[in-house]
Every structure is written in structure tokens, then in C-alpha cells.
Scaffold this motif. Structure first.
Motif, short mmCIF file in Angstrom:
data_model
loop_
_atom_site.label_atom_id
_atom_site.label_comp_id
_atom_site.label_asym_id
_atom_site.label_seq_id
_atom_site.Cartn_x
_atom_site.Cartn_y
_atom_site.Cartn_z
N ARG A 255 -85.52 20.39 -42.65
CA ARG A 255 -84.50 20.62 -43.64
C ARG A 255 -83.90 22.03 -42.96
O ARG A 255 -82.64 22.15 -43.41
N ARG A 256 -84.26 22.70 -42.47
CA ARG A 256 -84.00 23.95 -42.18
C ARG A 256 -82.54 23.94 -40.99
O ARG A 256 -81.75 24.75 -40.84
N ASN A 257 -82.70 22.90 -40.16
CA ASN A 257 -81.48 22.63 -39.30
C ASN A 257 -80.41 21.61 -40.08
O ASN A 257 -80.49 20.47 -40.46
N ILE A 258 -79.37 22.37 -40.57
CA ILE A 258 -78.26 21.69 -41.19
C ILE A 258 -77.63 20.93 -40.42
O ILE A 258 -76.86 20.06 -41.28
N ALA B 299 -78.95 16.20 -39.72
CA ALA B 299 -78.69 14.72 -40.22
C ALA B 299 -77.50 14.08 -39.40
O ALA B 299 -77.48 12.96 -38.94
N GLU B 300 -76.41 15.11 -38.79
CA GLU B 300 -75.56 14.49 -38.11
C GLU B 300 -76.37 13.84 -36.58
O GLU B 300 -75.71 13.02 -36.15
N PHE B 301 -77.06 14.83 -36.09
CA PHE B 301 -77.80 14.30 -34.97
C PHE B 301 -78.76 12.91 -35.22
O PHE B 301 -78.71 12.10 -34.29
N TRP B 302 -79.26 12.88 -36.37
CA TRP B 302 -80.12 11.63 -36.82
C TRP B 302 -79.14 10.45 -36.68
O TRP B 302 -79.59 9.44 -35.94
#
Length: 866
Positions: A329-332, A335-338
Motif C-alpha cells: 500500500r505504500r506504493n501509491i 494500482a496503476e501498475f497492477w
């Protein structure tokens, strides 16, 4: 749940990780956006992989009890969106704590001064990626003395310590890369290449470094140096290919360009049907990536690319493949990458759901449900973070010995001091190679060399063929080019000149020249000039030097010699026969009537004329040359002196007979001999004067047989008799011959029964014709390569013919009568001088009258019985 994860805020701008000491981070999480939009699509490898590598490194360092014990490293990580201006705006976050704000006039509603949270202080920055971004950010960070360590910026400009003193990097600068590329080009044996650069700092400075190093190294020329604009217009890449083909010999193309530009250059080459023509040498922006060559593999075949030496970090692979929406969750931006990686859709506020796209479950796993390969610069990101940590560790040991946590001396961290500690670090990095910096903040140059191979290989792709660590080590056996050919293609302006050809350099291009054959009698003096061979030499067949010109002379076996020798032998035999016959029948009436004394002199002259043929053909020597001079004119002089004396005597007798019956003076045999020898002595005297003035000697004439093709050049061994001296030698005999002819014409009315005037006349007429024919043949062949042979043969044959005419007209009939009709060789009735003259006068008078009558009337014959 994925849904709740996605609702962590709208469009956050940075990642914040708490710690005792905060490091900044700059990563191209998104690509450059279209016009008016700062950011575009997420960059999975260059963005997310690198960003996660920094967070992985921070985790490793924070869990390491020996490195910065009891000190936690935090981070503020920003997105540059691959745009320098946007990165500049973002990086102002790092310097906020250092900007003093005046809040004295700000009060709360209760009159108390406000409590303003102090922004975290960033002690150092990890980044940026692109050189142009790093340059922009470095200019700001320098003002606030914040050290910066880049993991990917390679522009040589950043090595300028006076302008970018707080900038360091764990990757080598492009100047090293340019040196490695120059070494590759030289190892291939190429000396003529073109360059392509993307507009911007990376491309332009990389090519500039290549050009500068190639100039300093020498022996390398640039055909075209092309810059790709930031915003290429339609047809731009087709124009680039056309420009490259203007110097089509420069097949090697050095390319410092971004991935998109590389791809479009390859596409344009393929469209122009030039697959296999260009030999690309790509910089680290090409490296071993598959994206620039996708669908252009055949054009890229044989491309040699360069990449900073790197290794795949196994620990990072384990770390990254274990990341999920729940534990990261620290990498904001995760989600885009996912969504991009798994081609699915998360429900996030403000994002319209796409019906055609499947919904993410959150249970997907990296490397299992998607393709994963560690990005090439991950190692350097980790090394950059560790370099900062090692510098802080050393600084802590010096400033806070034995202190747990950050002491007062390190709060705040003094940027200029930290820079000194950064420049002093020396540790083994994540790949096991040493991490260190020189005085300019540059890492040592270590590169892997790859070649893209397509044909005759089990696994088409990039093959490791060598490395560069201050010098090139390459394995030529492992290289192969278009079509699987193992022979290195050529990229040279001009091919080496053939043997005997000189280089004519093209002005201003030291690698280009035209080859010019050393023609004629020239040989190759050095690489650039021809020189004439000495007069007595001719060039070797390969024209690398000179060799002696062969010496020739007229050989006895030559057809030019056989005919004159044959005629001379016949003439000598006939002359000898006449002399022997005259001696044998010396006292017979015919011999006495022909004037024995002058006949022997005349026959001697004829004999010498035939003899001169052998001297003219014999190998020249001082003795042969002396005898040539003496006998060449002497034989003719003796013959014509005797004939002139005879005709002159006849003419004087009959001219005197018209006036009186007294015989003229000097008509006795003794007087005749004296007159003859006086005439001969003039020739002999002239020859001896010639001997005195210019003693006889041999020469080798190299000009006579010097045709355009030196293979046929010959030196002619000859006597020192020029054409002019030869004619002068014969000129006295020619004067005697002409004078004799004049007297023969004047004496033509004398009856043939009285003397030899008419045979002598016929002899002289024929001789004149022979010598008139001789002159044009002799001088007309002066320019011929066979001049010596033709002139010698012409001269000897002409002399033999004139001698044969004299012998045939004057003596052969007498010999014939003496041998075959001895009955005619009897004494006639003696007549007085007066009777002879009267008979001649009557005969002349009657023949004149006879000529006046018409044809068919009777002619009065003279009475021969008188």
C-alpha cells in the motif's frame, strides 16, 4: 479488498516513508503526456521496477544491524513523468524545509501564532533517470547543497564538477560509453561511420563525446551526423535514411537515441528496402531491450549494443514477485501498475468502469499471471541507495561516535560534508562489483557488449560477445552479421588502393581518397605519390619500384638481319667471282678495254659496300663503331669516285675531240688512279677528323624503344651515330653519285661500242632511284619502336642494291662474255684517236636526224666497221 485499496485518495503525487533521515527519490513512473498533459501511461519497468528497487534497498538497509544501526532511512519519492520541467516543479518539495518563510503576520483566531508543521528535510536525492531531468534538478539541488546520486543519467555534461558539484552517479558517463563505441568501431576495422542522436542532452552529448574521442584517436571519419528532433514531423525518418544513403559507404551507424526514435529509424530503413545495409552500434538506451526492435528484427540483425555491466538481483526478484495490492500500500502508483500488468480494471473513484475489461481480483501474482523480467537499472538504483547509506554511516561514525541514532551534529545533515563522504565510499555493490566515485562523481566504466543475432542461432536475441573496462575485450568468433555471415562487413569510405596505385585524398575527409594508377613509367614512391623511374629503368609490374630496362641489339637470327646478310653474301660471292675472273683474264681485250686499274678499284668499293652489312649488324663495340664510321661511306666513295673518274674521262675525251685532235690531259691509267684516290682521300680525311673530334663509342638508347606500355620498353645498344651523322657520312658519296649521274647524262650520246658511258649512266639512274626510295623509308620510320631494325635493314639493303646494280650493269655482262663467249674476247682493229672522235661525231649527228623523222621511217645506222 481491491476496491478499498483503490480509494486511498485521488491522484496522489508522492510516496512518503517515515524515517530518522529522509532521502528523496525521482523516478519516471509515468511517460511524458501528450500536449497540455504532464503525465501519460504508467511505465512498468523504468518506473515501477526502479521505484520498488529503492524501497527494497531501504528495507534491506533498515534491517541491516551493521549499516546505520538504530537509524531508520525514510523517503520522499516523486514522479518525474519523464519530463524535465515537471520534474523541476516536483523537486521543489525537497527544498521546502530549507526555504525560510516569514509567518510573523499570520495569527490564529485566538491571536496565538499558528503551529505550522515543519516539512521533512531531505538530506540527499536518489535520481533522476533521464539526463535532461537530472540536469534540471541538479541546478536546483546545488543551490541548497543537497547531494544527488543518479542511477541512470549518463550525459557527459554532468561530469562538469564546476557546474554540477553535488551530482554523482553509479553509472558511467557516456564519454566512457563513447570511448567503448569508438573502440568497437576500430575493432571492426571501420573508418567511416555516421551518427544519429535524439535531440536532447543524452543523444547530443553522447554523439559529441563520440565525435571528440574519434577525432583525438584519429583514423575515423564521420559521413553524416544527424539529429532527430524532439517532435519529428511526418516523413522525418525517411529523410534521415535518405541522408544516410548519401554516404552509403558509411554503413556503420552510431546511434544515441531513445527507444521510440530507434524503432522508427529501423522502420524507415525497412521501408526503404535497406534491410542488412546498415550496421548499427547502439548506446545503452538500446542495450539489450526487445521493445526498440519489435517487428524490426531483420533490420536490427547484427546490431552491436552496449550496456553498463549489470546483474540481475535475485533478492529483488523475490521481493517484487511477492508484492500485492494488500502488502504494497505504500506504493501509491502500484494500482496503476497492477491494472497495466494484468490487463484488468480496479474500481477507483473518478475512473469510469470499462465494460469490456475484466475486473481485477487482487489475487493475481506477478511473474505467474504476467510476464516479468527485472529492469536493467534495478541494480544501480540499489547501489545508489546503498552509496548514500554508506556515506551517512561513515559520517555518523565520525560525527556521532558511539551515539545511538542521529546526534546533534547530524541534525541537520550538512550537505557539503555529506558530499565528501559520498565521494569517498568504496564498497561491493549488489552485483558484487565495486561501487566508487572519481573526483567528478562518475562511476568506473564497465560495459557489456551485445550483438543481436537472428540467423543460424537456436535462440534469436542479444548475445553477449565481450566487455569494456577501460579497454575492449571482444570475441570476434561469436559475432555474426546479416544472413548469419561471420565475416565482418566493411564500413570504409575508400577501399585500399591496389598495388601501384596512389591515394588522392578527398579534401577535408582524411578517410576518403581516390585511387590513381601510377601510369607510364611511374612507380609508387609512397602511399600518396608516384615518381618517374630513372631513364634507364622501367617500373615493376606491380609498380612498387623500378627494374633495369632490358638491353637489346640486332641479332643475327632476326628477320631484319637475315635478308640483308643473305643479299650481302650473294653480293660478296658475285664480286669475288668478278675479281677472280678479271685477275684470271687480266690480259684479255675485254678486261683491258674496261680499264683494269679503275675496275679493280671499283670492284673493291663494291666489295666494301657488301661488307658494311656485317658491320652494321654486328654487336656494337668501339672497334665495330670505328669500322662502321670508316667503311660506311668509304665503299660507296670508292665506287662512285672510280665511276666519276671514268665518266669524266669519257666526257673530256669527246668534248676535247670536238675542238681538236689533241688528247685531253690526265686520261692515262695512272692519272685516273691518282684522281680517284684524291677523291677517296677527302672521305678518309673527313672520317679521321670525326675520330679526333668525337672518338667512336657505344651508347644505350633508352628513348628509341620507349612505348606507352613500359613492359615493351627496351634499351638499344648502338654506336654513337645519329641519323644526321650517318647522312653526313654518306653525303660525300651522294655528291659523287649525283656528279657522276650528271656526267653520265652528258655522255649519253657516246656510242656504247666505244666505252662504258651508257652502262654507267644506267647504273647511276637506278642507284638514284634506290636512294630516293631509301630517304622516306629511313626518315619515315624515325618514330617507330622498330626504328633501329627498320633503318639498319633499309640502309644495308639499299647499299647492297646499289652495289648489285653497279656490279650487274658494269661487270656481270663482261664476266659472262669472258666465260661463256670467249670468241668475242678478241682484239679489234686499232683506230686512231681522230677516227674514234670522227665516228662519234657522225654517230651523234645521225642519231639527232633520226630522232626528227616520223615513226616508221628508216633509220640510218652508224657504220660500226670503221
Amino acid at each position: 479488498s481491491p476496491g478499498s485499496w483503490a480509494q486511498q485518495g485521488t491522484q496522489p503525487q508522492s510516496i512518503k516513508i517515515e524515517g530518522d533521515i529522509t532521502l528523496g527519490g525521482l523516478f519516471p513512473v509515468h511517460s511524458r503526456g501528450p500536449a497540455g498533459v504532464p503525465c501519460g501511461e504508467v511505465k512498468k519497468e523504468k518506473g515501477i521496477h526502479r521505484l520498488e528497487a529503492m524501497m527494497y534497498a531501504l528495507d534491506q538497509i533498515n534491517s541491516d544491524p551493521d549499516l546505520l544501526p538504530n537509524i531508520t532511512l525514510g523517503a520522499r519519492i516523486l514522479d518525474t513523468c519523464s519530463r524535465d520541467t515537471y520534474a523541476l516543479e516536483q523537486s521543489l518539495t525537497f527544498v521546502q524545509a530549507l526555504i525560510q518563510k516569514d509567518n510573523s503576520d499570520v495569527r490564529c483566531s485566538n491571536g496565538e501564532p499558528p503551529i505550522i508543521p515543519k516539512p521533512e528535510r531531505v538530506v540527499g536525492v536518489i535520481g533522476a533517470s533521464g539526463s535532461s531531468v537530472s540536469i534540471m534538478v541538479a541546478n536546483v539541488l546545488r543551490l541548497f547543497a543537497i547531494p544527488q546520486i543518479s542511477y541512470a543519467s549518463t550525459a557527459p555534461e554532468l561530469s562538469d564538477n564546476s557546474r554540477y558539484e553535488f551530482f554523482s552517479r553509479v553509472v558511467p558517463p557516456d564519454s566512457y560509453q563513447a570511448q567503448a563505441m569508438v573502440d568497437i568501431v576500430k575493432a571492426m576495422g571501420w573508418n567511416y561511420v555516421s551518427t544519429i542522436a535524439s535531440e536532447g542532452n543524452y543523444g547530443e552529448s553522447g554523439v559529441d563525446a563520440f565525435l571528440q574521442i574519434s577525432r583525438e584517436a584519429g583514423g575515423l571519419c564521420i559521413g553524416q551526423s544527424i539529429k532527430i528532433p524532439r517532435e519529428p514531423r511526418p516523413g522525418e525518418f525517411e529523410k534521415i535514411i535518405k541522408r544516410l544513403m548519401e554516404t552509403s559507404n558509411a554503413r556503420g551507424v552510431i546511434i544515441f537515441a531513445n527507444e521510440d526514435d530507434i524503432k522508427r529509424v529501423l522502420q524507415a530503413a525497412k521501408s526503404a528496402n535497406l534491410t542488412g545495409h546498415f550496421l548499427f552500434v547502439g548506446s545503452d538506451s538500446w542495450g539489450a531491450k526487445s521493445s526498440p526492435i519489435q517487428d524490426q528484427e531483420d533490420v536490427a540483425e547484427g546490431a552491436v549494443t552496449i550496456l553498463p555491466k549489470r546483474a540481475s538481483i535475485d533478492g529483488f526478484d523475490q521481493y517484487f514477485s511477492s508484492r500485492s495490492l494488500e502488502n504494497n500500500r505504500r506504493n501509491i502508483w502500484f494500482a496503476e501498475f497492477w491494472e497495466d500488468d494484468f490487463k484488468c480494471k480496479l474500481t477507483r473513484p473518478g475512473i469510469k468502469y470499462e465494460p469490456g475489461r475484466r475486473k481485477c481480483t487482487g489475487e493475481e501474482r506477478i511473474s505467474q499471471d504476467s510476464q516479468y523480467e527485472q529492469e536493467g537499472k534495478v541494480q544501480f538504483v540499489i547501489d545508489a541507495v546503498y552509496a548514500m547509506a554508506h556515506a551517512l554511516h561513515s559520517m555518523h561514525l565520525d560525527l556521532c561516535p558511539g551515539y545511538m541514532g542521529v546526534c546533534e551534529k547530524m541534525d541537520p545533515v550538512e550537505g557539503r560534508m555529506l558530499l565528501q563522504y559520498i565521494r569517498s565510499v568504496n564498497f561491493n555493490g549488489s552485483a558484487g562489483t565495486g561501487v566508487m566515485f572519481n573526483e567528478n562523481g562518475d562511476a568506473p566504466g564497465r560495459y557489456d557488449i551485445f550483438q543481436y543475432q537472428l540467423s543460424n542461432v537456436s535462440n534469436p536475441g542479444y548475445k553477449h560477445i565481450g566487455q569494456w573496462t577501460n579497454h575492449l575485450r571482444i570475441n570476434p568468433e561469436e559475432m555474426q552479421w546479416s544472413g548469419g555471415d561471420h565475416k565482418v562487413p566493411e564500413s570504409v569510405c575508400s577501399f585500399p588502393c591496389e598495388s601501384g596505385e596512389r591515394k588522392k585524398m578527398v579534401k577535408g575527409v582524411p578517410c576518403c581518397w581516390h585511387c590513381e594508377l601510377c601510369d607510364g613509367y611511374q612507380y609508387l614512391l609512397d602511399e600518396f605519390s608516384c615518381d618517374m623511374c630513372p631513364f634507364d629503368m622501367r617500373p615493376l609490374k606491380n609498380r612498387t619500384g623500378c627494374r633495369p630496362t632490358p638491353i637489346i641489339k640486332l641479332e643475327w637470327s632476326s628477320p631484319w638481319a637475315i635478308i640483308p646478310v643473305f643479299l650481302a653474301i650473294l653480293g660478296i660471292l658475285a664480286t669475288t667471282g668478278c675479281i677472280v675472273t678479271f685477275i684470271r683474264f687480266n690480259d684479255t681485250p675485254i678486261v683491258r678495254a674496261s680499264g683494269r686499274e679503275l675496275s679493280y678499284v671499283l670492284l673493291t668499293g663494291i666489295f666494301l659496300i657488301y661488307l658494311i652489312t656485317f658491320l652494321m649488324i654486328a654487336e656494337p663495340s668501339i672497334a665495330v663503331c670505328a669500322f662502321r664510321r670508316l667503311l660506311l661511306g668509304l665503299g660507296m666513295c670508292i665506287s662512285y669516285s672510280a665511276m666519276l673518274t671514268k665518266t669524266n674521262r669519257i666526257y673530256r675525251i669527246f668534248e676535247q675531240g670536238k675542238k681538236s685532235v689533241t688528247p685531253p690531259k690526265f686520261i692515262s691509267p695512272t692519272s685516273q688512279l691518282i684522281i680517284t684516290f684524291i677523291l677517296i682521300s677527302v672521305q678518309v680525311l673527313g672520317v679521321f677528323i670525326w675520330f679526333g673530334v668525337m672518338p667512336p663509342h657505344t651508347i644505350i638508347d633508352y628513348e628509341e624503344q620507349k612505348p606507352p606500355n613500359p613492359e615493351f620498353a627496351r634499351g638499344v645498344l648502338k654506336c654513337d651515330m645519329s641519323d644526321l651523322s650517318l647522312i653526313l657520312c654518306l653525303s660525300y658519296s651522294i655528291v659523287l653519285m649525283i656528279t657522276c649521274t650528271v656526267y653520265a647524262i652528258k655522255s649519253r650520246g657516246v656510242p656504247e661500242t666505244f666505252n662504258e658511258a651508257k652502262p654507267i649512266g644506267f647504273t647511276m639512274y637506278t642507284t638514284c632511284i634506290v636512294w630516293l626510295a631509301f630517304v622516306p623509308i629511313f626518315f619515315g620510320t624515325a618514330q617507330s619502336t622498330e626504328k633501329m631494325f627498320i633503318q639498319t635493314t633499309t640502309l644495308t639493303v639499299s647499299m647492297s642494291l646499289s652495289a648489285t646494280v653497279s656490279l650487274g650493269m658494269l661487270y656481270i655482262p663482261k664476266v659472262y662474255v669472258i666465260i661463256f663467249h670467249p670468241e668475242q674476247n678478241v682484239q679489234k682493229r686499232k683506230r686512231s684517236f681522230k677516227a674514234v672522235v670522227q665516228a662519234a661525231t657522225v654517230s651523234t649527228h645521225l642519231s639527232q636526224k633520226s630522232n626528227d623523222k616520223q615513226n616508221g621511217e628508216s633509220k640510218i645506222e652508224p657504220d660500226r666497221s670503221q
